[in-house]
Design a protein around this motif. Structure first.
Motif, PDB file in Angstrom:
ATOM      1  N   SER A   1      -0.251   6.880 -16.130  1.00  0.00           N
ATOM      2  CA  SER A   1      -0.068   7.956 -15.153  1.00  0.00           C
ATOM      3  C   SER A   1      -1.384   8.341 -14.490  1.00  0.00           C
ATOM      4  O   SER A   1      -1.438   8.594 -13.287  1.00  0.00           O
ATOM      5  CB  SER A   1       0.547   9.183 -15.822  1.00  0.00           C
ATOM      6  N   PHE A   2      -2.449   8.382 -15.284  1.00  0.00           N
ATOM      7  CA  PHE A   2      -3.780   8.665 -14.739  1.00  0.00           C
ATOM      8  C   PHE A   2      -4.138   7.608 -13.697  1.00  0.00           C
ATOM      9  O   PHE A   2      -4.566   7.934 -12.582  1.00  0.00           O
ATOM     10  CB  PHE A   2      -4.807   8.695 -15.876  1.00  0.00           C
ATOM     11  N   LEU A   3      -3.950   6.344 -14.045  1.00  0.00           N
ATOM     12  CA  LEU A   3      -4.217   5.263 -13.089  1.00  0.00           C
ATOM     13  C   LEU A   3      -3.310   5.383 -11.864  1.00  0.00           C
ATOM     14  O   LEU A   3      -3.750   5.177 -10.730  1.00  0.00           O
ATOM     15  CB  LEU A   3      -3.999   3.900 -13.746  1.00  0.00           C
ATOM     16  N   GLY A   4      -2.043   5.725 -12.102  1.00  0.00           N
ATOM     17  CA  GLY A   4      -1.085   5.860 -11.003  1.00  0.00           C
ATOM     18  C   GLY A   4      -1.517   6.897  -9.984  1.00  0.00           C
ATOM     19  O   GLY A   4      -1.359   6.693  -8.781  1.00  0.00           O
ATOM     20  N   ASP A   5      -2.079   8.015 -10.468  1.00  0.00           N
ATOM     21  CA  ASP A   5      -2.565   9.047  -9.546  1.00  0.00           C
ATOM     22  C   ASP A   5      -3.589   8.466  -8.579  1.00  0.00           C
ATOM     23  O   ASP A   5      -3.539   8.736  -7.374  1.00  0.00           O
ATOM     24  CB  ASP A   5      -3.216  10.196 -10.317  1.00  0.00           C
ATOM     25  N   TRP A   6      -4.513   7.688  -9.110  1.00  0.00           N
ATOM     26  CA  TRP A   6      -5.600   7.164  -8.286  1.00  0.00           C
ATOM     27  C   TRP A   6      -5.137   6.031  -7.391  1.00  0.00           C
ATOM     28  O   TRP A   6      -5.563   5.926  -6.237  1.00  0.00           O
ATOM     29  CB  TRP A   6      -6.793   6.768  -9.161  1.00  0.00           C
ATOM     30  N   VAL A   7      -4.238   5.182  -7.886  1.00  0.00           N
ATOM     31  CA  VAL A   7      -3.711   4.103  -7.045  1.00  0.00           C
ATOM     32  C   VAL A   7      -2.863   4.696  -5.917  1.00  0.00           C
ATOM     33  O   VAL A   7      -2.974   4.283  -4.761  1.00  0.00           O
ATOM     34  CB  VAL A   7      -2.905   3.083  -7.884  1.00  0.00           C
ATOM     35  N   MET A   8      -2.017   5.694  -6.246  1.00  0.00           N
ATOM     36  CA  MET A   8      -1.194   6.328  -5.220  1.00  0.00           C
ATOM     37  C   MET A   8      -2.073   6.976  -4.146  1.00  0.00           C
ATOM     38  O   MET A   8      -1.791   6.864  -2.946  1.00  0.00           O
ATOM     39  CB  MET A   8      -0.259   7.365  -5.855  1.00  0.00           C
ATOM     40  N   LEU A   9      -3.152   7.633  -4.549  1.00  0.00           N
ATOM     41  CA  LEU A   9      -4.072   8.238  -3.584  1.00  0.00           C
ATOM     42  C   LEU A   9      -4.732   7.159  -2.726  1.00  0.00           C
ATOM     43  O   LEU A   9      -4.815   7.289  -1.506  1.00  0.00           O
ATOM     44  CB  LEU A   9      -5.137   9.074  -4.298  1.00  0.00           C
ATOM     45  N   ALA A  10      -5.186   6.092  -3.358  1.00  0.00           N
ATOM     46  CA  ALA A  10      -5.830   5.004  -2.610  1.00  0.00           C
ATOM     47  C   ALA A  10      -4.858   4.375  -1.615  1.00  0.00           C
ATOM     48  O   ALA A  10      -5.240   4.067  -0.482  1.00  0.00           O
ATOM     49  CB  ALA A  10      -6.375   3.951  -3.573  1.00  0.00           C
ATOM     50  N   GLU A  11      -3.598   4.200  -2.023  1.00  0.00           N
ATOM     51  CA  GLU A  11      -2.608   3.641  -1.097  1.00  0.00           C
ATOM     52  C   GLU A  11      -2.354   4.596   0.068  1.00  0.00           C
ATOM     53  O   GLU A  11      -2.193   4.153   1.208  1.00  0.00           O
ATOM     54  CB  GLU A  11      -1.302   3.336  -1.843  1.00  0.00           C
ATOM     55  N   PHE A  12      -2.345   5.886  -0.209  1.00  0.00           N
ATOM     56  CA  PHE A  12      -2.161   6.881   0.854  1.00  0.00           C
ATOM     57  C   PHE A  12      -3.329   6.840   1.838  1.00  0.00           C
ATOM     58  O   PHE A  12      -3.128   6.822   3.060  1.00  0.00           O
ATOM     59  CB  PHE A  12      -2.032   8.273   0.235  1.00  0.00           C
ATOM     60  N   ILE A  13      -4.539   6.810   1.313  1.00  0.00           N
ATOM     61  CA  ILE A  13      -5.730   6.837   2.171  1.00  0.00           C
ATOM     62  C   ILE A  13      -5.852   5.556   2.999  1.00  0.00           C
ATOM     63  O   ILE A  13      -6.161   5.608   4.187  1.00  0.00           O
ATOM     64  CB  ILE A  13      -6.997   7.074   1.328  1.00  0.00           C
ATOM     65  N   THR A  14      -5.603   4.407   2.364  1.00  0.00           N
ATOM     66  CA  THR A  14      -5.783   3.132   3.057  1.00  0.00           C
ATOM     67  C   THR A  14      -4.559   2.700   3.853  1.00  0.00           C
ATOM     68  O   THR A  14      -4.663   1.862   4.749  1.00  0.00           O
ATOM     69  CB  THR A  14      -6.133   2.006   2.064  1.00  0.00           C
ATOM     70  N   GLY A  15      -3.391   3.254   3.496  1.00  0.00           N
ATOM     71  CA  GLY A  15      -2.164   2.822   4.148  1.00  0.00           C
ATOM     72  C   GLY A  15      -1.717   1.439   3.718  1.00  0.00           C
ATOM     73  O   GLY A  15      -0.889   0.812   4.371  1.00  0.00           O
ATOM     74  N   ARG A  16      -2.267   0.951   2.614  1.00  0.00           N
ATOM     75  CA  ARG A  16      -1.957  -0.395   2.109  1.00  0.00           C
ATOM     76  C   ARG A  16      -1.402  -0.313   0.699  1.00  0.00           C
ATOM     77  O   ARG A  16      -1.836   0.509  -0.097  1.00  0.00           O
ATOM     78  CB  ARG A  16      -3.217  -1.257   2.073  1.00  0.00           C
ATOM     79  N   LYS A  17      -0.485  -1.215   0.373  1.00  0.00           N
ATOM     80  CA  LYS A  17      -0.012  -1.341  -0.996  1.00  0.00           C
ATOM     81  C   LYS A  17      -1.077  -2.067  -1.801  1.00  0.00           C
ATOM     82  O   LYS A  17      -1.547  -3.125  -1.398  1.00  0.00           O
ATOM     83  CB  LYS A  17       1.278  -2.169  -1.059  1.00  0.00           C
ATOM     84  N   LEU A  18      -1.450  -1.495  -2.920  1.00  0.00           N
ATOM     85  CA  LEU A  18      -2.445  -2.129  -3.784  1.00  0.00           C
ATOM     86  C   LEU A  18      -1.798  -2.833  -4.956  1.00  0.00           C
ATOM     87  O   LEU A  18      -2.384  -3.740  -5.537  1.00  0.00           O
ATOM     88  CB  LEU A  18      -3.439  -1.084  -4.282  1.00  0.00           C
ATOM     89  N   ILE A  19      -0.598  -2.412  -5.286  1.00  0.00           N
ATOM     90  CA  ILE A  19       0.152  -3.015  -6.389  1.00  0.00           C
ATOM     91  C   ILE A  19       1.406  -3.648  -5.783  1.00  0.00           C
ATOM     92  O   ILE A  19       2.203  -2.969  -5.134  1.00  0.00           O
ATOM     93  CB  ILE A  19       0.574  -1.965  -7.450  1.00  0.00           C
ATOM     94  N   GLU A  20       1.590  -4.937  -5.983  1.00  0.00           N
ATOM     95  CA  GLU A  20       2.742  -5.631  -5.449  1.00  0.00           C
ATOM     96  C   GLU A  20       4.024  -4.994  -5.970  1.00  0.00           C
ATOM     97  O   GLU A  20       4.132  -4.672  -7.140  1.00  0.00           O
ATOM     98  CB  GLU A  20       2.700  -7.116  -5.855  1.00  0.00           C
ATOM     99  N   GLY A  21       4.959  -4.784  -5.086  1.00  0.00           N
ATOM    100  CA  GLY A  21       6.230  -4.177  -5.450  1.00  0.00           C
ATOM    101  C   GLY A  21       6.251  -2.676  -5.293  1.00  0.00           C
ATOM    102  O   GLY A  21       7.278  -2.048  -5.442  1.00  0.00           O
ATOM    103  N   SER A  22       5.087  -2.075  -4.984  1.00  0.00           N
ATOM    104  CA  SER A  22       5.073  -0.629  -4.801  1.00  0.00           C
ATOM    105  C   SER A  22       5.622  -0.301  -3.421  1.00  0.00           C
ATOM    106  O   SER A  22       5.592  -1.121  -2.513  1.00  0.00           O
ATOM    107  CB  SER A  22       3.665  -0.064  -4.978  1.00  0.00           C
ATOM    108  N   HIS A  23       6.148   0.883  -3.293  1.00  0.00           N
ATOM    109  CA  HIS A  23       6.732   1.317  -2.016  1.00  0.00           C
ATOM    110  C   HIS A  23       6.175   2.679  -1.605  1.00  0.00           C
ATOM    111  O   HIS A  23       6.895   3.544  -1.202  1.00  0.00           O
ATOM    112  CB  HIS A  23       8.256   1.358  -2.116  1.00  0.00           C
ATOM    113  N   SER A  24       4.877   2.821  -1.715  1.00  0.00           N
ATOM    114  CA  SER A  24       4.267   4.133  -1.411  1.00  0.00           C
ATOM    115  C   SER A  24       4.298   4.454   0.057  1.00  0.00           C
ATOM    116  O   SER A  24       4.514   3.634   0.886  1.00  0.00           O
ATOM    117  CB  SER A  24       2.832   4.166  -1.909  1.00  0.00           C
TER     118      SER A  24
END
Length: 107
Positions: free
Chosen positions: A84-107
């Protein structure tokens, strides 16, 4: 919450995103995470280590308000703290960059 036991972050992350579908909940996560970054910068610049005590309050406080009042679910942190801690940071990074960082994610 789910009964599934996740072994890897890659398989956990789509579930994590499914627990953050409410836009206000996500926004509160982003605000909390960005405040954590800003506070860390402040601590590094000023040397005021006592402010480290604010980090969990900022990071989790905003997120949990989002879960309990808007998403109306139980934070995954209670079952999967590291993922969950990692998810917070990946979700933020995907929001900021507008790119999926983890395959299969739908942020």
């Amino acid at each position: 919450m789910t009964d599934k036991k996740y072994q890897t972050f890659r398989e956990f992350y789509p579930f994590y995103l499914s627990q953050h579908e409410d836009k206000t909940c996500r926004a509160l996560h982003y605000i909390g995470s960005l405040l954590v970054i800003a506070t860390m910068i402040y601590i590094l610049v000023t040397g005021k280590a006592l402010y480290l005590l604010l980090l969990p309050i900022l990071g989790y406080g905003f997120a949990w308000v989002g879960h309990f009042f808007f998403e109306k679910n139980r934070p995954a942190t209670f079952i999967y703290p590291w993922f969950s801690f990692l998810g917070d940071w990946v979700m933020l990074a995907e929001f900021i960059t507008g790119r999926k960082l983890i395959e299969g994610s739908h942020s």
